[in-house]
Motif scaffolding. Structure first.
Motif, PDB file in Angstrom:
ATOM      1  N   THR A   1      19.414 -20.008  29.143  1.00  0.00           N
ATOM      2  CA  THR A   1      20.451 -18.998  29.375  1.00  0.00           C
ATOM      3  C   THR A   1      20.121 -17.674  28.711  1.00  0.00           C
ATOM      4  O   THR A   1      20.231 -16.614  29.339  1.00  0.00           O
ATOM      5  CB  THR A   1      21.820 -19.512  28.877  1.00  0.00           C
ATOM      6  OG1 THR A   1      22.142 -20.697  29.603  1.00  0.00           O
ATOM      7  CG2 THR A   1      22.904 -18.485  29.076  1.00  0.00           C
ATOM      8  N   MET A   2      19.702 -17.701  27.456  1.00  0.00           N
ATOM      9  CA  MET A   2      19.408 -16.449  26.743  1.00  0.00           C
ATOM     10  C   MET A   2      18.237 -15.705  27.369  1.00  0.00           C
ATOM     11  O   MET A   2      18.284 -14.481  27.521  1.00  0.00           O
ATOM     12  CB  MET A   2      19.148 -16.726  25.265  1.00  0.00           C
ATOM     13  CG  MET A   2      20.394 -17.129  24.507  1.00  0.00           C
ATOM     14  SD  MET A   2      20.101 -17.497  22.765  1.00  0.00           S
ATOM     15  CE  MET A   2      19.398 -15.981  22.175  1.00  0.00           C
ATOM     16  N   GLU A   3      17.178 -16.426  27.751  1.00  0.00           N
ATOM     17  CA  GLU A   3      16.005 -15.784  28.348  1.00  0.00           C
ATOM     18  C   GLU A   3      16.350 -15.170  29.697  1.00  0.00           C
ATOM     19  O   GLU A   3      15.944 -14.043  30.005  1.00  0.00           O
ATOM     20  CB  GLU A   3      14.855 -16.779  28.498  1.00  0.00           C
ATOM     21  CG  GLU A   3      14.192 -17.169  27.199  1.00  0.00           C
ATOM     22  CD  GLU A   3      14.937 -18.269  26.449  1.00  0.00           C
ATOM     23  OE1 GLU A   3      15.963 -18.765  26.952  1.00  0.00           O
ATOM     24  OE2 GLU A   3      14.494 -18.620  25.346  1.00  0.00           O
TER      25      GLU A   3
ATOM     26  N   ARG B   1      19.286 -14.186  30.711  1.00  0.00           N
ATOM     27  CA  ARG B   1      20.153 -13.020  30.476  1.00  0.00           C
ATOM     28  C   ARG B   1      19.338 -11.814  30.033  1.00  0.00           C
ATOM     29  O   ARG B   1      19.592 -10.685  30.459  1.00  0.00           O
ATOM     30  CB  ARG B   1      21.208 -13.364  29.415  1.00  0.00           C
ATOM     31  CG  ARG B   1      22.210 -12.270  29.223  1.00  0.00           C
ATOM     32  CD  ARG B   1      23.068 -12.070  30.474  1.00  0.00           C
ATOM     33  NE  ARG B   1      23.846 -10.850  30.342  1.00  0.00           N
ATOM     34  CZ  ARG B   1      23.873  -9.884  31.243  1.00  0.00           C
ATOM     35  NH1 ARG B   1      23.217 -10.005  32.370  1.00  0.00           N
ATOM     36  NH2 ARG B   1      24.578  -8.814  31.039  1.00  0.00           N
ATOM     37  N   ARG B   2      18.331 -12.018  29.178  1.00  0.00           N
ATOM     38  CA  ARG B   2      17.460 -10.912  28.748  1.00  0.00           C
ATOM     39  C   ARG B   2      16.744 -10.297  29.952  1.00  0.00           C
ATOM     40  O   ARG B   2      16.615  -9.080  30.054  1.00  0.00           O
ATOM     41  CB  ARG B   2      16.441 -11.397  27.726  1.00  0.00           C
ATOM     42  CG  ARG B   2      17.021 -11.568  26.360  1.00  0.00           C
ATOM     43  CD  ARG B   2      15.924 -11.848  25.321  1.00  0.00           C
ATOM     44  NE  ARG B   2      16.516 -12.514  24.188  1.00  0.00           N
ATOM     45  CZ  ARG B   2      16.122 -13.668  23.692  1.00  0.00           C
ATOM     46  NH1 ARG B   2      15.097 -14.300  24.221  1.00  0.00           N
ATOM     47  NH2 ARG B   2      16.717 -14.206  22.653  1.00  0.00           N
ATOM     48  N   ILE B   3      16.254 -11.149  30.842  1.00  0.00           N
ATOM     49  CA  ILE B   3      15.569 -10.659  32.052  1.00  0.00           C
ATOM     50  C   ILE B   3      16.541  -9.851  32.902  1.00  0.00           C
ATOM     51  O   ILE B   3      16.198  -8.774  33.406  1.00  0.00           O
ATOM     52  CB  ILE B   3      14.970 -11.831  32.851  1.00  0.00           C
ATOM     53  CG1 ILE B   3      13.837 -12.481  32.056  1.00  0.00           C
ATOM     54  CG2 ILE B   3      14.485 -11.355  34.216  1.00  0.00           C
ATOM     55  CD1 ILE B   3      13.365 -13.808  32.617  1.00  0.00           C
ATOM     56  N   GLN B   4      17.780 -10.360  33.062  1.00  0.00           N
ATOM     57  CA  GLN B   4      18.780  -9.652  33.857  1.00  0.00           C
ATOM     58  C   GLN B   4      19.089  -8.278  33.255  1.00  0.00           C
ATOM     59  O   GLN B   4      19.201  -7.284  33.972  1.00  0.00           O
ATOM     60  CB  GLN B   4      20.060 -10.482  33.963  1.00  0.00           C
ATOM     61  CG  GLN B   4      19.897 -11.717  34.828  1.00  0.00           C
ATOM     62  CD  GLN B   4      21.079 -12.672  34.740  1.00  0.00           C
ATOM     63  OE1 GLN B   4      21.728 -12.777  33.699  1.00  0.00           O
ATOM     64  NE2 GLN B   4      21.337 -13.378  35.839  1.00  0.00           N
ATOM     65  N   ILE B   5      19.205  -8.207  31.926  1.00  0.00           N
ATOM     66  CA  ILE B   5      19.475  -6.938  31.254  1.00  0.00           C
ATOM     67  C   ILE B   5      18.310  -5.972  31.447  1.00  0.00           C
ATOM     68  O   ILE B   5      18.502  -4.794  31.732  1.00  0.00           O
ATOM     69  CB  ILE B   5      19.771  -7.163  29.750  1.00  0.00           C
ATOM     70  CG1 ILE B   5      21.124  -7.865  29.589  1.00  0.00           C
ATOM     71  CG2 ILE B   5      19.732  -5.856  28.969  1.00  0.00           C
ATOM     72  CD1 ILE B   5      21.395  -8.382  28.186  1.00  0.00           C
ATOM     73  N   LEU B   6      17.076  -6.468  31.311  1.00  0.00           N
ATOM     74  CA  LEU B   6      15.896  -5.614  31.472  1.00  0.00           C
ATOM     75  C   LEU B   6      15.788  -5.046  32.880  1.00  0.00           C
ATOM     76  O   LEU B   6      15.365  -3.911  33.066  1.00  0.00           O
ATOM     77  CB  LEU B   6      14.620  -6.397  31.135  1.00  0.00           C
ATOM     78  CG  LEU B   6      14.369  -6.686  29.659  1.00  0.00           C
ATOM     79  CD1 LEU B   6      13.206  -7.658  29.504  1.00  0.00           C
ATOM     80  CD2 LEU B   6      14.094  -5.399  28.903  1.00  0.00           C
ATOM     81  N   LYS B   7      16.168  -5.826  33.884  1.00  0.00           N
ATOM     82  CA  LYS B   7      16.016  -5.353  35.262  1.00  0.00           C
ATOM     83  C   LYS B   7      17.182  -4.507  35.745  1.00  0.00           C
ATOM     84  O   LYS B   7      17.062  -3.809  36.745  1.00  0.00           O
ATOM     85  CB  LYS B   7      15.750  -6.511  36.214  1.00  0.00           C
ATOM     86  CG  LYS B   7      16.913  -7.355  36.575  1.00  0.00           C
ATOM     87  CD  LYS B   7      16.477  -8.422  37.581  1.00  0.00           C
ATOM     88  CE  LYS B   7      17.664  -8.988  38.312  1.00  0.00           C
ATOM     89  NZ  LYS B   7      18.068  -8.246  39.467  1.00  0.00           N
ATOM     90  N   ASP B   8      18.317  -4.509  35.017  1.00  0.00           N
ATOM     91  CA  ASP B   8      19.461  -3.679  35.401  1.00  0.00           C
ATOM     92  C   ASP B   8      19.062  -2.203  35.411  1.00  0.00           C
ATOM     93  O   ASP B   8      18.447  -1.700  34.484  1.00  0.00           O
ATOM     94  CB  ASP B   8      20.633  -3.882  34.431  1.00  0.00           C
ATOM     95  CG  ASP B   8      21.377  -5.176  34.699  1.00  0.00           C
ATOM     96  OD1 ASP B   8      21.147  -5.779  35.764  1.00  0.00           O
ATOM     97  OD2 ASP B   8      22.183  -5.582  33.848  1.00  0.00           O
TER      98      ASP B   8
END
Length: 98
Positions: free
Chosen positions: A15-17, A19-26
């Motif tokens: 989940t944390m990884e 979410r980090r990817i989702q934040i980076l691609k936003d």
């Protein structure tokens, strides 16, 4: 890919990884595409090395000569555009291609 896009449920372990990817691609134009193992053989091989040495000292390959011989073979095949095929043997002795 499906977890990052929100199509699949994320297991708690990643989940944390994710979410980090989702934040980076936003806010960026990012295309995440699926690649079969055969199309990413060197990455798959290197990931398996990392997992086999988990918890020990880090591994660093600085140039081609430092790579394991199987990694060199895969890289040379890729440079030569030789296709990677995955062939499975069935229990009855026949073969099938995935």
């Amino acid at each position: 890919m499906k977890m990052v896009e929100g199509v699949w449920h994320k297991p708690w372990e990643v989940t944390m990884e994710v979410r980090r990817i989702q934040i980076l691609k936003d806010g960026l134009e990012v295309a995440i595409v699926h690649t079969l193992r055969e199309g990413n053989k060197l990455t798959d091989f290197m990931a398996n090395i990392v997992f086999s040495f988990a918890g020990t000292n880090s591994i660093c390959y600085n140039d081609f000569q430092d790579l394991p011989s199987e990694a060199k073979t895969i890289l040379n095949m890729d440079k030569s555009q030789i296709p990677n095929l995955r062939i499975r043997k069935f229990q009855n002795g026949g073969f099938a291609q995935d």
